[in-house]
Design a protein around this motif. Structure first.
Motif, PDB file in Angstrom:
ATOM      1  N   GLU A 200       0.831  -1.207   0.000  1.00 51.77           N
ATOM      2  CA  GLU A 200       0.000   0.000   0.000  1.00 51.77           C
ATOM      3  C   GLU A 200       0.868   1.260   0.000  1.00 51.77           C
ATOM      4  N   ILE A 201       1.965   1.234   0.751  1.00 55.24           N
ATOM      5  CA  ILE A 201       2.882   2.396   0.755  1.00 55.24           C
ATOM      6  C   ILE A 201       3.498   2.581  -0.628  1.00 55.24           C
ATOM      7  N   SER A 202       3.877   1.463  -1.265  1.00 51.26           N
ATOM      8  CA  SER A 202       4.433   1.558  -2.620  1.00 51.26           C
ATOM      9  C   SER A 202       3.399   2.148  -3.585  1.00 51.26           C
ATOM     10  N   GLY A 203       2.131   1.707  -3.470  1.00 53.44           N
ATOM     11  CA  GLY A 203       1.084   2.239  -4.341  1.00 53.44           C
ATOM     12  C   GLY A 203       0.865   3.722  -4.136  1.00 53.44           C
ATOM     13  N   THR A 204       0.931   4.173  -2.889  1.00 53.43           N
ATOM     14  CA  THR A 204       0.755   5.603  -2.612  1.00 53.43           C
ATOM     15  C   THR A 204       1.933   6.413  -3.128  1.00 53.43           C
ATOM     16  N   LEU A 205       3.149   5.875  -2.997  1.00 54.06           N
ATOM     17  CA  LEU A 205       4.324   6.550  -3.561  1.00 54.06           C
ATOM     18  C   LEU A 205       4.206   6.664  -5.082  1.00 54.06           C
ATOM     19  N   TYR A 206       3.672   5.607  -5.706  1.00 58.33           N
ATOM     20  CA  TYR A 206       3.459   5.627  -7.154  1.00 58.33           C
ATOM     21  C   TYR A 206       2.432   6.699  -7.527  1.00 58.33           C
ATOM     22  N   ALA A 207       1.323   6.774  -6.747  1.00 66.09           N
ATOM     23  CA  ALA A 207       0.301   7.791  -7.019  1.00 66.09           C
ATOM     24  C   ALA A 207       0.885   9.193  -6.874  1.00 66.09           C
ATOM     25  N   SER A 208       1.747   9.397  -5.878  1.00 65.96           N
ATOM     26  CA  SER A 208       2.381  10.710  -5.682  1.00 65.96           C
ATOM     27  C   SER A 208       3.229  11.086  -6.892  1.00 65.96           C
ATOM     28  N   ARG A 209       4.043  10.122  -7.334  1.00 64.82           N
ATOM     29  CA  ARG A 209       4.932  10.382  -8.472  1.00 64.82           C
ATOM     30  C   ARG A 209       4.130  10.652  -9.744  1.00 64.82           C
ATOM     31  N   GLN A 210       3.098   9.847  -9.984  1.00 63.85           N
ATOM     32  CA  GLN A 210       2.275  10.028 -11.178  1.00 63.85           C
ATOM     33  C   GLN A 210       1.563  11.369 -11.174  1.00 63.85           C
ATOM     34  N   MET A 211       1.052  11.771 -10.010  1.00 62.30           N
ATOM     35  CA  MET A 211       0.313  13.031  -9.928  1.00 62.30           C
ATOM     36  C   MET A 211       1.245  14.215 -10.151  1.00 62.30           C
ATOM     37  N   LYS A 212       2.433  14.153  -9.593  1.00 59.89           N
ATOM     38  CA  LYS A 212       3.401  15.245  -9.798  1.00 59.89           C
ATOM     39  C   LYS A 212       3.764  15.365 -11.277  1.00 59.89           C
ATOM     40  N   HIS A 213       3.982  14.241 -11.932  1.00 65.64           N
ATOM     41  CA  HIS A 213       4.310  14.250 -13.359  1.00 65.64           C
ATOM     42  C   HIS A 213       3.135  14.771 -14.185  1.00 65.64           C
ATOM     43  N   PHE A 214       1.929  14.395 -13.790  1.00 66.67           N
ATOM     44  CA  PHE A 214       0.716  14.838 -14.496  1.00 66.67           C
ATOM     45  C   PHE A 214       0.582  16.361 -14.440  1.00 66.67           C
ATOM     46  N   ILE A 215       0.797  16.938 -13.260  1.00 69.09           N
ATOM     47  CA  ILE A 215       0.693  18.396 -13.109  1.00 69.09           C
ATOM     48  C   ILE A 215       1.793  19.091 -13.900  1.00 69.09           C
ATOM     49  N   GLU A 216       2.999  18.520 -13.913  1.00 69.27           N
ATOM     50  CA  GLU A 216       4.094  19.126 -14.675  1.00 69.27           C
ATOM     51  C   GLU A 216       3.785  19.146 -16.164  1.00 69.27           C
ATOM     52  N   GLU A 217       3.142  18.096 -16.666  1.00 69.16           N
ATOM     53  CA  GLU A 217       2.754  18.071 -18.086  1.00 69.16           C
ATOM     54  C   GLU A 217       1.723  19.156 -18.388  1.00 69.16           C
ATOM     55  N   LEU A 218       0.780  19.356 -17.468  1.00 69.79           N
ATOM     56  CA  LEU A 218      -0.228  20.400 -17.661  1.00 69.79           C
ATOM     57  C   LEU A 218       0.426  21.779 -17.686  1.00 69.79           C
TER      58      LEU A 218
END
Length: 786
Positions: free
Chosen positions: A91-109
């Motif tokens: 679960e911690i790994s999944g949350t770390l993945y969500a954090s990384r994906q969300m940061k990358h998503f905002i940077e693309e925007l």
């Protein structure tokens, strides 16, 4: 805000709908904690956050919040030295993945230059822990199992386990396949008891195998025996399993320690993702109820355009325009029961609470809300049996509390003010209460049955009457709010429609006072006047919009004509210059040939004659004047112009017909769909037809109808958009347009593809292309018509 008010206005039901759009328990927690804000800056910020998320969803469809889990308790336990389970680490790994994906998503925007300052600020706070995420994924699979390659020791131990298990099984299977085993075994299988391999032996043959008995069947006829020949192997297997367990614990302890090193940053990431989940949940909810962002103010002004109750079906609800706080601060709504008075009251209160909670509201763009410090509501029958309170007493208890705490920054909602007691006393109390609340500067909306309150709105400045429209023909309310018109009972009209005798109705009217009859007549007249004024106002708005659009189109066409004229001039000059260059080169060639002939044949041709001939050729080159005035000097002799003459407008190089003379030296000229004033010196007479027919503009419902040069489909549903394209192409062909533009936007591309498929097969389309960079690019299709 008081919990009783939130319950009366059904605020909790809005939260129940909102919570369905969260992506995690973290978002659910934020929704559970949601309450209306009372600070103006905080409300504006909350609305901006929701609007940002809504824009992102509109452009991208969704936000990558998958894998987000509430890991706060696990992270805190790791921080105090606890060992986490494989499932918790996953679960911690999944949350770390969500954090990384969300940061990358905002940077693309942000790279796409989308204005998202709030999301940008949140994303900057996210600290990716890619190494920790990778380490956990290398050691634990998606099902929470520690992988063999988590360590070299674990890989060797598991290899030993598989070898030992295979040897034990082989030994036992050779035993159960023997001929003597058929009669001594209950079943020819190898099974497991107490983590040790055993075989099912009949009770009477227990001594035949020796070893250890681990279990027996319920009847006692079968014993599960570990034969003596495999006891040592099973012991070795058990010892290896203990070693495996110790190694797994070591790996989990190591991973837990690494989580503990970054607990603070991980928990901060979780808080940021919870805020983002909440923002996108509000945006998804806004899309579901077709809501828009309200403009917030701190001036006590409320303006709702086509407002709807969010808990009612969009197909059934009647939108209403409601205004409060500018020309009047108190609205008194009168009229019969079941007409929608209470719903209107709840719409004002509930949309105010939604706006102050950062939620978008189900109303049209341009709606405004103010930020109230308190919202008070006395709505519904709150009769209390336990407290021995009547309906009237219960209402009065609430009203007393409201009067104690309300001020000029409050919104007060009264439903059936003064009801439940003697009508005369109730009306007097209602007037007195309204005066008190009004004098303190609060914004007030009250519903009532009392006819005395109909006159209240006319006798007080800042107070206005309102009613909910009732259709006497259908004997049902229309739920349409009429501001400025008090309600009437319609009892006589309803009774007449239901078949009550005219004589009875006439006697009833005779018992009414003359003043009351005059009031009813006045109200009926006001209703008719209000409807007529609204109809005329709507028609005026439509005409103004059409005129503005036509003016805009004319300006664009004039600009395009000027640009086209300049391009034609430039093209003509280039072509003429090219021809002249060719002629000059040809002349030089001829002279060279003549000189050659002279040299070879001694012809009697003198050089000065050749030079003079070339000068004559150069002198024949005409000069070009780019202005239209220079061209106008070439026009034919002056001709007296008359209305209906066909002329050429020299400044635009376009043909047209004279409509009428304007002033001394100007004419109004019809050029296609355009009419414009042109100076007489810029007109060139062409012909005078025997009969000039001036075709009138097409009319729709008695008004001039003009077809725009572009059709905007953004925000339309797919099917509705295609129907609009069909109708628009027919209108454009009838208007004689050679080219039109269809704006479908870029988006997912579904609408663009559908529109272009329709255009390719349409009978009136000659050619189509995407717009140029200055025309909208791939978000616009330019269509040439036949």
């Amino acid at each position: 805000m008081q919990p009783r008010v939130l319950k009366a206005l059904e605020y909790e039901k809005i939260k129940e709908q909102l919570v369905q759009h969260v992506s995690s328990s973290l978002g659910r927690e934020k929704v559970d904690e949601l309450l209306p804000l009372t600070n103006f800056e905080e409300v504006v910020s909350a609305q901006e956050q929701t609007d940002e998320a809504a824009n992102v969803l509109r452009l991208k469809g969704q936000a990558p919040l998958g894998g987000l889990v509430d890991i706060r308790s696990s992270a805190k336990r790791a921080n105090i030295g606890g060992m986490l389970s494989p499932a918790e680490l996953t679960e911690i790994s999944g949350t770390l993945y969500a954090s990384r994906q969300m940061k990358h998503f905002i940077e693309e925007l942000l790279e796409e230059e989308l204005p998202i300052p709030h999301l940008d600020n949140l994303a900057r706070g996210i600290v990716p822990h890619t190494d920790l995420e990778r380490k956990i994924n290398q050691c634990i699979d998606d099902y929470g199992e520690v992988l063999d390659h988590a360590s070299d020791t674990l890989r060797n131990l598991r290899q030993q386990l598989r070898t030992l298990e295979s040897r034990v099984r082989d030994k036992l299977e050779s035993m159960i396949r023997s001929s003597s085993a058929q009669k001594m075994l209950s079943d020819a299988i190898v099974t497991i008891r107490n983590d040790r391999f055993v075989i099912p032996v009949k009770q009477e043959y227990r001594s035949s195998y020796g070893g250890i008995v681990h279990d027996q069947s319920s009847s006692g006829a079968t014993l599960f025996i570990e034969p003596q020949v495999v006891v040592d192997l099973n012991n070795t297997l058990q010892q290896t399993r203990v070693k495996e367990k110790v190694e797994i614990e070591r790996i989990l302890r190591e991973l837990s320690d690494r989580v503990a090193e970054h607990t603070e940053e991980i928990l901060f990431n979780v808080r940021i993702l919870a805020d983002m989940d909440f923002m996108f949940a509000k945006a998804r909810y806004a899309k579901q109820i077709k809501a828009t962002k309200p403009e917030m103010n701190n001036k006590g002004y409320v303006r709702l355009m086509k407002a709807r109750h969010p808990l009612l079906s969009p197909d059934d609800v009647v939108p209403n325009d409601i205004e409060l706080g500018k020309d009047f601060t108190t609205i008194v709504i009168t009229g019969p029961n079941t007409g929608g008075k209470t719903v209107t009251l709840k719409v004002i209160g509930l949309l105010t609470l939604m706006g102050q909670s950062g939620l978008q509201i189900p109303a049209m763009d341009g709606s405004e809300l103010t930020v109230f410090k308190q919202v008070f509501a006395d709505i519904g029958d709150e009769q209390s049996i336990e407290q021995s309170l009547s309906t009237f007493s219960s209402h009065m208890v609430n009203i007393v509390e409201i009067l104690k705490h309300m001020d000029h920054e409050s919104l007060v909602l009264f439903d059936e003010l003064g009801a439940g007691t003697d009508p005369q006393e109730g009306a007097a109390l209602a007037i007195s209460i309204l005066d008190e609340v009004y004098n303190r500067g609060a914004r007030v909306v009250a519903t009532t049955h009392y006819p005395e309150l109909k006159a209240y709105g006319y006798n007080r400045e800042g107070v206005v009457n309102a009613s909910v429209e009732f259709n006497v023909e259908t004997l049902s309310p229309t739920y349409k709010l009429l501001i400025g018109v008090p309600g009437r009972s319609n009892a006589f009209e309803i009774s007449k429609r239901l078949g009550l005798m005219n004589s009875v109705i006439s006697r009833a009217k005779s018992h009414m006072s003359a003043d009351q009859n005059e009031v009813d007549s006045m109200i009926a007249s006001l209703e008719e006047s209000k409807k007529g004024a609204q109809s005329e106002l709507s028609a005026a708005h439509e005409l103004r919009k059409e005129a503005e659009q036509l003016h805009k189109e004319l300006q664009q066409q004039i600009l395009e004509l000027n640009q086209q004229r300049d391009k034609l001039y430039e093209a003509a000059e280039r072509k003429a210059e090219m021809k002249l260059n060719e002629a000059t080169e040809e002349a030089d060639k001829i002279i060279r040939e003549l000189r050659k002939m002279k040299k070879e044949h001694h012809a009697e041709i003198k050089d000065h004659e050749l030079i003079e001939a070339k000068k004559r050729l150069e002198g024949a080159v005409p000069s070009f004047d780019k202005s239209a005035k220079a061209i106008s000097k070439q026009k034919t002799a002056a001709q007296k112009l008359l209305p209906g003459d066909e002329v050429k407008v020299l400044t635009f190089d376009q043909k047209g017909h004279l409509v009428e003379k304007v002033g001394g030296k100007e004419w109004q000229v019809q050029m296609g769909i355009m009419k414009m004033k042109v100076k007489e010196k810029d007109l060139q007479y062409i012909s005078r037809p025997q009969k000039v027919e001036q075709k009138p503009l097409a009319t729709v419902k008695g008004r001039d109808y003009h077809v725009s040069l572009e059709l905007d489909l953004r925000g339309e549903r797919f099917e509705n958009a295609l129907l609009k394209v069909e109708k628009y192409l027919d209108d454009a062909v009838l208007a004689g347009y050679p080219r039109v533009s269809i704006i479908h936007g870029k988006g997912t591309g579904a609408l663009r593809k559908g529109v272009q498929e329709l255009l390719k097969n349409h009978r009136s389309v000659k050619n189509l292309r995407f717009g140029e960079a200055g025309e909208g690019g791939t978000g616009v299709t330019v269509v040439e018509l036949k």
